[in-house]
Each structure stands twice: as structure tokens, then as C-alpha cells.
Scaffold this motif. Structure first.
Motif, PDB file in Angstrom:
ATOM      1  N   VAL A  79       0.775  -1.266   0.120  1.00 25.51           N
ATOM      2  CA  VAL A  79       0.138  -0.074  -0.201  1.00 25.51           C
ATOM      3  C   VAL A  79       0.924   1.217  -0.131  1.00 25.51           C
ATOM      4  N   ASP A  80       0.349   2.194  -0.938  1.00 25.99           N
ATOM      5  CA  ASP A  80       1.222   3.426  -0.749  1.00 25.99           C
ATOM      6  C   ASP A  80       0.285   4.492  -0.296  1.00 25.99           C
ATOM      7  N   LEU A  81       0.809   4.991   0.890  1.00 23.42           N
ATOM      8  CA  LEU A  81      -0.203   6.071   1.704  1.00 23.42           C
ATOM      9  C   LEU A  81       0.383   7.257   1.429  1.00 23.42           C
ATOM     10  N   PHE A 147       7.941   3.106   5.232  1.00 19.89           N
ATOM     11  CA  PHE A 147       9.109   4.140   4.925  1.00 19.89           C
ATOM     12  C   PHE A 147       8.670   4.911   4.006  1.00 19.89           C
ATOM     13  N   PRO A 148       9.218   6.273   3.932  1.00 21.94           N
ATOM     14  CA  PRO A 148       9.005   7.472   2.919  1.00 21.94           C
ATOM     15  C   PRO A 148       9.495   6.795   1.619  1.00 21.94           C
ATOM     16  N   THR A 149       8.839   7.206   0.630  1.00 24.48           N
ATOM     17  CA  THR A 149       9.325   6.645  -0.604  1.00 24.48           C
ATOM     18  C   THR A 149       9.741   7.866  -1.541  1.00 24.48           C
ATOM     19  N   GLY A 150       9.946   8.771  -0.987  1.00 25.72           N
ATOM     20  CA  GLY A 150      10.545  10.087  -1.701  1.00 25.72           C
ATOM     21  C   GLY A 150      11.134  11.069  -0.820  1.00 25.72           C
ATOM     22  N   GLN A 151      11.958  11.896  -1.140  1.00 25.59           N
ATOM     23  CA  GLN A 151      12.516  12.932  -0.426  1.00 25.59           C
ATOM     24  C   GLN A 151      11.360  13.839  -0.298  1.00 25.59           C
ATOM     25  N   LEU A 168       3.364  20.053   3.405  1.00 30.53           N
ATOM     26  CA  LEU A 168       4.210  18.870   3.290  1.00 30.53           C
ATOM     27  C   LEU A 168       3.615  17.949   2.641  1.00 30.53           C
ATOM     28  N   ALA A 169       3.826  17.205   1.374  1.00 33.91           N
ATOM     29  CA  ALA A 169       3.268  16.080   0.875  1.00 33.91           C
ATOM     30  C   ALA A 169       4.108  14.807   0.871  1.00 33.91           C
ATOM     31  N   MET A 170       3.844  13.595   1.639  1.00 32.26           N
ATOM     32  CA  MET A 170       4.737  12.532   1.520  1.00 32.26           C
ATOM     33  C   MET A 170       3.991  11.256   1.317  1.00 32.26           C
ATOM     34  N   THR A 171       4.790  10.222   0.676  1.00 34.32           N
ATOM     35  CA  THR A 171       4.068   9.083   0.314  1.00 34.32           C
ATOM     36  C   THR A 171       5.032   7.864   1.290  1.00 34.32           C
ATOM     37  N   PHE A 172       4.220   7.220   1.815  1.00 35.77           N
ATOM     38  CA  PHE A 172       4.796   5.879   2.478  1.00 35.77           C
ATOM     39  C   PHE A 172       4.478   4.707   2.005  1.00 35.77           C
ATOM     40  N   ARG A 173       5.409   3.796   1.849  1.00 38.12           N
ATOM     41  CA  ARG A 173       5.187   2.350   1.264  1.00 38.12           C
ATOM     42  C   ARG A 173       5.121   1.421   2.417  1.00 38.12           C
TER      43      ARG A 173
END
Length: 184
Positions: A79-81, A147-151, A168-173
Motif C-alpha cells: 500500500v502506498d499511503l 518508509f517514505p518513498t521520496g525525499q 508537506l506531501a509525503m508518500t509512505f510504502r
């Protein structure tokens, strides 16, 4: 006088509550041991929860002129959150939420030194709870090994025409989760 469409509806007569999308909390546990309460205060939204139940497409076979259908395999088992956070400066003028996620990402890959670590060193966890208006939890999703998938990036563009606060936008795997529906 109550109308039949109300009196004959169980959701109406038994006073069932609607689910509201704004009654939730997300607690993020970083591998760097940051203040989970402070991160919680800055969560604005989380998306990608539909993927907790992955889609299984049908696959087919043919025999002469007939088709047979079977359930295939899930297209993905992760899942990407997608999360959005508000940003503030503390008394030392530090952008602490950005710094928290930048330091976490640097455990995966430090762009200045090219240093990388092992998965056991960079994964964290997350707990998402949904509750009703009285504060009773009806759903709890525990995301393990995230874990975060991007800087983290927060100010791609500065603009004199906007007075909106920066987010701040973040994506977590997430590879492993437990989805509990408390009332089921």
C-alpha cells in the motif's frame, strides 16, 4: 407524523451514526524516535486506504467456444499511503516536521553522502484510527514496516500571489498491515 421512508428504515429508527471522513488520527512512529504527538498534530490528510483490500482481477481460459473465468492474483500486495502535513516553525525558527521526515529519508538514502542503510534501520510504523463523534474507535489499521518513498519537498514554488500556508506531501510504502474493524 413520521413518514414510512423514515419509520421503516433501520438506520433511521435505530439511530445509526454516519461515518465521517474527518474523524481520524494517524500516529507515526519513525525509526529516529521523533515526537509522535507533535507529528500527529500536523497530519492534515491520508489517502490510499482503499488499497488495503487489493483488487483481484479475473483471468480467463477458453475451451472450444466457451469461456471460463477464475480469480487471478492480486496486482500488488503493498500500500502506498499519501499524507499531507501542515508546517510550522518552532521557537528556534526550525521547520521541525520537514526536518523529521528529511532525517528519516536520509536513513534510506542520503543525497549528500550517497550513504544507504538496511531496511531494519529505516522502517517505522503507523497507526490509523477512525472513530465516531463520541470518540469510540470503530476501525484501527496498524501499518508495519513503513518508509517514505521520496525525499520530502515542501516549497517547490514560492509565489507572491498565494497567502496559503505551505504543506508537506509525503508518500509512505507499507508492506504489512493489520486492519481491525472493532464492531465486526
Amino acid at each position: 407524523m413520521a413518514l414510512p421512508h423514515y419509520t421503516q428504515a433501520r438506520a433511521s429508527t435505530q439511530l445509526y451514526e454516519p461515518i465521517q471522513a474527518n474523524l481520524f488520527e494517524v500516529t507515526v512512529f519513525t525509526p529516529t524516535g521523533d515526537d509522535t504527538g507533535l507529528i500527529l498534530e500536523h497530519v492534515r490528510s491520508i489517502g490510499g486506504l482503499n488499497n488495503l483490500n487489493p483488487t483481484v482481477d479475473a483471468v480467463g481460459q477458453k475451451y472450444k467456444f466457451s469461456d471460463r473465468s477464475y480469480a487471478g492474483m492480486p496486482g500488488q500486495t503493498f500500500v502506498d499511503l499519501a499524507m499531507n502535513f501542515t508546517l510550522n516553525l518552532n521557537e528556534a525558527n526550525g521547520n521541525y516536521i520537514y526536518t523529521t521526515f528529511r532525517n528519516w529519508y536520509k536513513l534510506i538514502y542520503d543525497p549528500l553522502t550517497a550513504e544507504m542503510t538496511l531496511k531494519r534501520d529505516y522502517v517505522g510504523s503507523m497507526i490509523i484510527v477512525q472513530y465516531n463523534r463520541a470518540g469510540d474507535i470503530y476501525r484501527k489499521v496498524t501499518c508495519k514496516d513503513i518508509f517514505p518513498t521520496g525525499q520530502p519537498g515542501w516549497a517547490d514554488e514560492l509565489n507572491y500571489d498565494s497567502a496559503d500556508p505551505v504543506e508537506l506531501a509525503m508518500t509512505f510504502r507499507c508492506d504489512h498491515w493489520v486492519d481491525e474493524n472493532v464492531g465486526d
